[in-house]
Design an enzyme around this catalytic site. Structure first.
Site, PDB file in Angstrom:
ATOM      1  N   TYR A 175      38.897 -15.568 -24.286  1.00 28.62           N
ATOM      2  CA  TYR A 175      38.183 -14.683 -24.667  1.00 28.62           C
ATOM      3  C   TYR A 175      38.668 -13.428 -25.232  1.00 28.62           C
ATOM      4  CZ  TYR A 175      33.447 -12.722 -27.834  1.00 28.62           C
ATOM      5  OH  TYR A 175      32.453 -12.615 -28.304  1.00 28.62           O
ATOM      6  N   LYS A 179      40.341 -12.229 -28.935  1.00 31.94           N
ATOM      7  CA  LYS A 179      39.617 -11.039 -29.409  1.00 31.94           C
ATOM      8  C   LYS A 179      40.307  -9.853 -29.668  1.00 31.94           C
ATOM      9  CE  LYS A 179      36.002 -13.072 -30.851  1.00 31.94           C
ATOM     10  NZ  LYS A 179      35.729 -13.065 -32.006  1.00 31.94           N
TER      11      LYS A 179
END
Length: 189
Positions: A175, A179
Site C-alpha cells: 500500500y 501511494k
C-alpha cells in the site's frame, strides 16, 4: 471550489457508503457538476457489515443520491486493473456527456491482505496493490488526459493518495509503495 455548472466529473472508487469517493462525487454534484462514478463489483461477503445491513448498492446508491440533487449521473462498474475496461468506461462517459472536465483518481485496493511483513508479502498481493493504486491512476490519467487535450479546454486531474504515501509502515509495504508512486506520478504529470 469554483462553480461547476455544466462541468462533467469522473470519480473512481465512489461506491463505498462511507468513502471519500462518494463524498467527493456528492460535493461535485452539489456544486453543479454532472457526474460519472465507478467502482468494482464486489461480492456481498467482501462488503462492510454496515453496507450489507442497510442494503447499500455501491455506485447505484450513490447515483440515486446524485440524481436527487438534480444532477445527471452515470454509474459504471469497472475493474481498474483492466486497461480495456478503463478505455470502455471513459468511452461510455464521453458517449453520455460528450466531454470530461474533472477526473478524481480515488479508487484504491482494499487494505488487509498486505498487512504482513515484506518477507511474507505475496507477489500476487503486491501486484494487485500496484495495479489498482498506481497503474490504474496512470492509465486513467492518460486516457482522460488525452480526451481533455483533444477538447482544447484542458481540465483538472486530482489524484488521491494518503499519509501512507509520505510515511510507510512496516506492515503495509504494498500500500505504501503504491501511494508513494502516486505522489511521484502526480508531481511528474
Amino acid at each position: 471550489m469554483a462553480d461547476l455548472d455544466g462541468k462533467i466529473a469522473l470519480v473512481t472508487g465512489a461506491g463505498g457508503m462511507r468513502g471519500v469517493g462518494r463524498a467527493t462525487a456528492l460535493k461535485l454534484a452539489q456544486r453543479g457538476a454532472d457526474i460519472a462514478i465507478t467502482d468494482v463489483r464486489r461480492e456481498t461477503s467482501d462488503l462492510p457489515p454496515a453496507e450489507v445491513r442497510t442494503e447499500w448498492h455501491s455506485i447505484d446508491s450513490v447515483a440515486a443520491e446524485i440524481e436527487a440533487l438534480g444532477r445527471s449521473c452515470l454509474p459504471v462498474y469497472c475493474d481498474l486493473s483492466d486497461d480495456g475496461q478503463i478505455q470502455d468506461m471513459v468511452g461510455r462517459v464521453m458517449d453520455r456527456f460528450g466531454r470530461l472536465d474533472i477526473l478524481v483518481n480515488n479508487a484504491r485496493a482494499i487494505i488487509g491482505r498486505d498487512k504482513v511483513p515484506v518477507t511474507e508479502l505475496s507477489r500476487e498481493v503486491w501486484d494487485h496493490f500496484l495495479a489498482i493504486n498506481t497503474t490504474a491512476v496512470f492509465v486513467c490519467t492518460q486516457v482522460v488526459g488525452r480526451e481533455m487535450v483533444s477538447q482544447g479546454k484542458g481540465g483538472r486531474i486530482i489524484n488521491i493518495a494518503s499519509n501512507a504515501g509520505k510515511q510507510a509502515s512496516a506492515m503495509g509495504a504494498a500500500y505504501s509503495a503504491s501511494k508513494f508512486a502516486v505522489l511521484g506520478l502526480t508531481q511528474a504529470s
